[in-house]
Scaffold this motif. Sequence first.
Motif, PDB file in Angstrom:
ATOM      1  N   ILE A 110       0.853  -1.188   0.000  1.00  0.00           N
ATOM      2  CA  ILE A 110       0.000   0.000   0.000  1.00  0.00           C
ATOM      3  C   ILE A 110       0.893   1.243   0.000  1.00  0.00           C
ATOM      4  O   ILE A 110       1.767   1.388   0.843  1.00  0.00           O
ATOM      5  CB  ILE A 110      -0.952   0.001   1.216  1.00  0.00           C
ATOM      6  CG1 ILE A 110      -1.920  -1.177   1.099  1.00  0.00           C
ATOM      7  CG2 ILE A 110      -1.701   1.322   1.319  1.00  0.00           C
ATOM      8  CD1 ILE A 110      -2.788  -1.398   2.325  1.00  0.00           C
ATOM      9  N   ASN A 111       0.669   2.114  -0.985  1.00  0.00           N
ATOM     10  CA  ASN A 111       1.470   3.328  -1.120  1.00  0.00           C
ATOM     11  C   ASN A 111       0.587   4.415  -1.732  1.00  0.00           C
ATOM     12  O   ASN A 111       0.543   4.566  -2.957  1.00  0.00           O
ATOM     13  CB  ASN A 111       2.697   3.053  -1.996  1.00  0.00           C
ATOM     14  CG  ASN A 111       3.632   4.231  -2.081  1.00  0.00           C
ATOM     15  OD1 ASN A 111       3.288   5.350  -1.689  1.00  0.00           O
ATOM     16  ND2 ASN A 111       4.808   4.000  -2.611  1.00  0.00           N
ATOM     17  N   ILE A 140       2.578 -12.559   8.160  1.00  0.00           N
ATOM     18  CA  ILE A 140       2.770 -11.349   7.354  1.00  0.00           C
ATOM     19  C   ILE A 140       4.259 -11.007   7.340  1.00  0.00           C
ATOM     20  O   ILE A 140       4.857 -10.747   8.376  1.00  0.00           O
ATOM     21  CB  ILE A 140       1.923 -10.182   7.893  1.00  0.00           C
ATOM     22  CG1 ILE A 140       0.441 -10.566   7.845  1.00  0.00           C
ATOM     23  CG2 ILE A 140       2.181  -8.917   7.082  1.00  0.00           C
ATOM     24  CD1 ILE A 140      -0.487  -9.561   8.465  1.00  0.00           C
ATOM     25  N   ALA A 141       4.832 -11.038   6.140  1.00  0.00           N
ATOM     26  CA  ALA A 141       6.268 -10.809   5.967  1.00  0.00           C
ATOM     27  C   ALA A 141       6.498  -9.657   4.994  1.00  0.00           C
ATOM     28  O   ALA A 141       7.281  -9.770   4.060  1.00  0.00           O
ATOM     29  CB  ALA A 141       6.952 -12.083   5.485  1.00  0.00           C
ATOM     30  N   GLU A 147       5.524   1.673   3.839  1.00  0.00           N
ATOM     31  CA  GLU A 147       4.523   1.019   2.994  1.00  0.00           C
ATOM     32  C   GLU A 147       4.233  -0.399   3.484  1.00  0.00           C
ATOM     33  O   GLU A 147       3.089  -0.835   3.516  1.00  0.00           O
ATOM     34  CB  GLU A 147       4.992   0.980   1.534  1.00  0.00           C
ATOM     35  CG  GLU A 147       5.088   2.331   0.876  1.00  0.00           C
ATOM     36  CD  GLU A 147       6.382   3.085   1.187  1.00  0.00           C
ATOM     37  OE1 GLU A 147       7.328   2.479   1.751  1.00  0.00           O
ATOM     38  OE2 GLU A 147       6.442   4.283   0.884  1.00  0.00           O
ATOM     39  N   GLY A 148       5.290  -1.130   3.846  1.00  0.00           N
ATOM     40  CA  GLY A 148       5.120  -2.493   4.352  1.00  0.00           C
ATOM     41  C   GLY A 148       4.333  -2.528   5.642  1.00  0.00           C
ATOM     42  O   GLY A 148       3.500  -3.411   5.862  1.00  0.00           O
ATOM     43  N   GLU A 149       4.595  -1.552   6.518  1.00  0.00           N
ATOM     44  CA  GLU A 149       3.853  -1.470   7.785  1.00  0.00           C
ATOM     45  C   GLU A 149       2.382  -1.139   7.548  1.00  0.00           C
ATOM     46  O   GLU A 149       1.497  -1.691   8.198  1.00  0.00           O
ATOM     47  CB  GLU A 149       4.490  -0.425   8.715  1.00  0.00           C
ATOM     48  CG  GLU A 149       5.832  -0.833   9.267  1.00  0.00           C
ATOM     49  CD  GLU A 149       5.792  -2.099  10.101  1.00  0.00           C
ATOM     50  OE1 GLU A 149       4.814  -2.317  10.849  1.00  0.00           O
ATOM     51  OE2 GLU A 149       6.739  -2.898   9.993  1.00  0.00           O
ATOM     52  N   ARG A 168       3.256 -11.737  12.619  1.00  0.00           N
ATOM     53  CA  ARG A 168       4.109 -10.826  11.847  1.00  0.00           C
ATOM     54  C   ARG A 168       5.545 -11.203  12.130  1.00  0.00           C
ATOM     55  O   ARG A 168       5.892 -11.530  13.269  1.00  0.00           O
ATOM     56  CB  ARG A 168       3.821  -9.384  12.298  1.00  0.00           C
ATOM     57  CG  ARG A 168       4.705  -8.316  11.674  1.00  0.00           C
ATOM     58  CD  ARG A 168       4.032  -7.703  10.470  1.00  0.00           C
ATOM     59  NE  ARG A 168       4.672  -6.461  10.076  1.00  0.00           N
ATOM     60  CZ  ARG A 168       5.442  -6.359   9.010  1.00  0.00           C
ATOM     61  NH1 ARG A 168       5.688  -7.400   8.251  1.00  0.00           N
ATOM     62  NH2 ARG A 168       5.968  -5.201   8.681  1.00  0.00           N
ATOM     63  N   LEU A 169       6.387 -11.179  11.106  1.00  0.00           N
ATOM     64  CA  LEU A 169       7.797 -11.473  11.328  1.00  0.00           C
ATOM     65  C   LEU A 169       8.369 -10.496  12.343  1.00  0.00           C
ATOM     66  O   LEU A 169       8.037  -9.311  12.330  1.00  0.00           O
ATOM     67  CB  LEU A 169       8.595 -11.345  10.027  1.00  0.00           C
ATOM     68  CG  LEU A 169       8.407 -12.417   8.973  1.00  0.00           C
ATOM     69  CD1 LEU A 169       9.393 -12.188   7.836  1.00  0.00           C
ATOM     70  CD2 LEU A 169       8.572 -13.807   9.533  1.00  0.00           C
TER      71      LEU A 169
END
Length: 198
Positions: A110-111, A140-141, A147-149, A168-169
């Motif tokens: 998501i960005n 979730i990796a 964006e990853g968060e 989550r990793l």
Amino acid sequence: MYEGAVQELIDELGRLPGVGPKSAQRIAFHILESDNEDMKRLANAIVTVKERVKFCTICGNVAEQETCSICRDPRRDPSAICVVEESKDVIAVERTRSFRGKYHVLGGSINPIAGIGPEQLRIRELLSRLSDDQVQEIIIATDPNLEGEATATYLVRMLKTIGIKVTRLASGLPVGGDLEYADEITLGRAFEGRRTVS
């Protein structure tokens, strides 16, 4: 500026991710100075990968068949799905030899600045994979960046309502790193993820 074909090659190479104008120029001149047969093999490899490689219809990983080798492997644990942003992340996790489940490639993160929302990612496909009651855990990796968060937060909120275990990793300090060079977020996560030493 160079004339004709050389400048066109530099311009095209400069469009590749991580290749700036100077790198594009260096690569172009390397191509010019290289053996014709070597460059034909390179050109053929590019054409072949574009013709043969597609995305797995199940997980979205790169594949030369309808499904990738991981999805076809009956030895993989179907109860755990590791969600990653890109196919290259699958390879990174596979190198650890720590995960024997299946994967789901979102195709990005998501960005909002780049105009990428949840609708542009393969989230609907992930949800459809959860309908058969085989999946017990989603890992979730996504990348540990903004964006990853954002992507991880969105997925956690959505998946919590389904009743599947979501993990989550862990993130924190890299091996061989120095505390003085760690940023506040990384160091904070390292404290949050600490564990008892026996």
